[in-house]
Design a protein around this motif. Structure first.
Motif, PDB file in Angstrom:
ATOM      1  N   LEU A  62       0.847  -1.195   0.000  1.00 46.03           N
ATOM      2  CA  LEU A  62       0.000   0.000   0.000  1.00 46.03           C
ATOM      3  C   LEU A  62       0.882   1.245   0.000  1.00 46.03           C
ATOM      4  O   LEU A  62       1.621   1.488   0.946  1.00 46.03           O
ATOM      5  CB  LEU A  62      -0.918   0.007   1.225  1.00 46.03           C
ATOM      6  CG  LEU A  62      -1.825   1.224   1.374  1.00 46.03           C
ATOM      7  CD1 LEU A  62      -2.811   1.319   0.204  1.00 46.03           C
ATOM      8  CD2 LEU A  62      -2.577   1.168   2.693  1.00 46.03           C
ATOM      9  N   LEU A  63       0.801   2.019  -1.063  1.00 44.67           N
ATOM     10  CA  LEU A  63       1.564   3.263  -1.145  1.00 44.67           C
ATOM     11  C   LEU A  63       0.919   4.337  -0.286  1.00 44.67           C
ATOM     12  O   LEU A  63       1.578   4.996   0.507  1.00 44.67           O
ATOM     13  CB  LEU A  63       1.654   3.736  -2.599  1.00 44.67           C
ATOM     14  CG  LEU A  63       2.309   5.095  -2.823  1.00 44.67           C
ATOM     15  CD1 LEU A  63       3.781   5.036  -2.417  1.00 44.67           C
ATOM     16  CD2 LEU A  63       2.163   5.524  -4.263  1.00 44.67           C
ATOM     17  N   CYS A  64      -0.393   4.516  -0.456  1.00 41.88           N
ATOM     18  CA  CYS A  64      -1.087   5.538   0.315  1.00 41.88           C
ATOM     19  C   CYS A  64      -2.589   5.311   0.244  1.00 41.88           C
ATOM     20  O   CYS A  64      -3.078   4.542  -0.574  1.00 41.88           O
ATOM     21  CB  CYS A  64      -0.743   6.933  -0.192  1.00 41.88           C
ATOM     22  SG  CYS A  64      -1.343   7.285  -1.846  1.00 41.88           S
ATOM     23  N   VAL A  65      -3.288   6.007   1.131  1.00 38.47           N
ATOM     24  CA  VAL A  65      -4.744   6.019   1.128  1.00 38.47           C
ATOM     25  C   VAL A  65      -5.162   7.433   0.777  1.00 38.47           C
ATOM     26  O   VAL A  65      -4.710   8.395   1.400  1.00 38.47           O
ATOM     27  CB  VAL A  65      -5.306   5.620   2.506  1.00 38.47           C
ATOM     28  CG1 VAL A  65      -6.816   5.778   2.540  1.00 38.47           C
ATOM     29  CG2 VAL A  65      -4.906   4.196   2.845  1.00 38.47           C
ATOM     30  N   VAL A  66      -6.015   7.568  -0.222  1.00 34.72           N
ATOM     31  CA  VAL A  66      -6.531   8.869  -0.642  1.00 34.72           C
ATOM     32  C   VAL A  66      -7.968   8.971  -0.154  1.00 34.72           C
ATOM     33  O   VAL A  66      -8.790   8.106  -0.452  1.00 34.72           O
ATOM     34  CB  VAL A  66      -6.474   9.026  -2.180  1.00 34.72           C
ATOM     35  CG1 VAL A  66      -7.125  10.327  -2.607  1.00 34.72           C
ATOM     36  CG2 VAL A  66      -5.033   8.939  -2.670  1.00 34.72           C
TER      37      VAL A  66
END
Length: 117
Positions: A6-10
């Motif tokens: 997981l790179l990021c949560v937007v």
């Protein structure tokens, strides 16, 4: 996989640019995503099987902008013991991900209500 999948949560208010930001991030050659994932709305990966409409979006064809997993592949995602394992299974099975793409962007305005947790 040495990096966390997981790179990021937007997240953000609906119609505030979350889809645009997600598309910008997935322009990188090692990052990808489909329409809203929603997997983090459950207490654990197993609960994603019952989350509507997100559970349907995992098995909706990529031609419709979704994840394109088979039901069996989606069940493997949900059977993961932790979030990293679930995201790794999405990357493994989702036809959107090409060789070398090993990071995922998870986006959902719905996550906004859970930020305090």
């Amino acid at each position: 996989m040495s990096e966390r999948p997981l790179l990021c949560v937007v997240t953000g208010m609906e119609h505030s640019g979350t889809t645009f930001l997600s598309k910008l991030l997935t322009a990188h050659p090692t990052v990808n995503a489909a329409f809203e994932c929603g997997i983090l709305l459950g207490e654990n990966p197993r609960e994603v099987l019952a989350l509507e409409p997100w559970s349907d979006w995992f098995v909706t064809p990529i031609e419709e902008g979704h994840w394109g997993l088979t039901l069996e592949q989606f069940e493997e995602v949900a059977a993961a013991s932790d979030w990293d394992g679930a995201y790794a299974k999405v990357i493994e099975h989702c036809p959107l991900f090409q060789e070398g793409e090993n990071r995922i962007v998870d986006k959902s305005p719905r996550y906004l209500q859970d930020l305090p947790e």
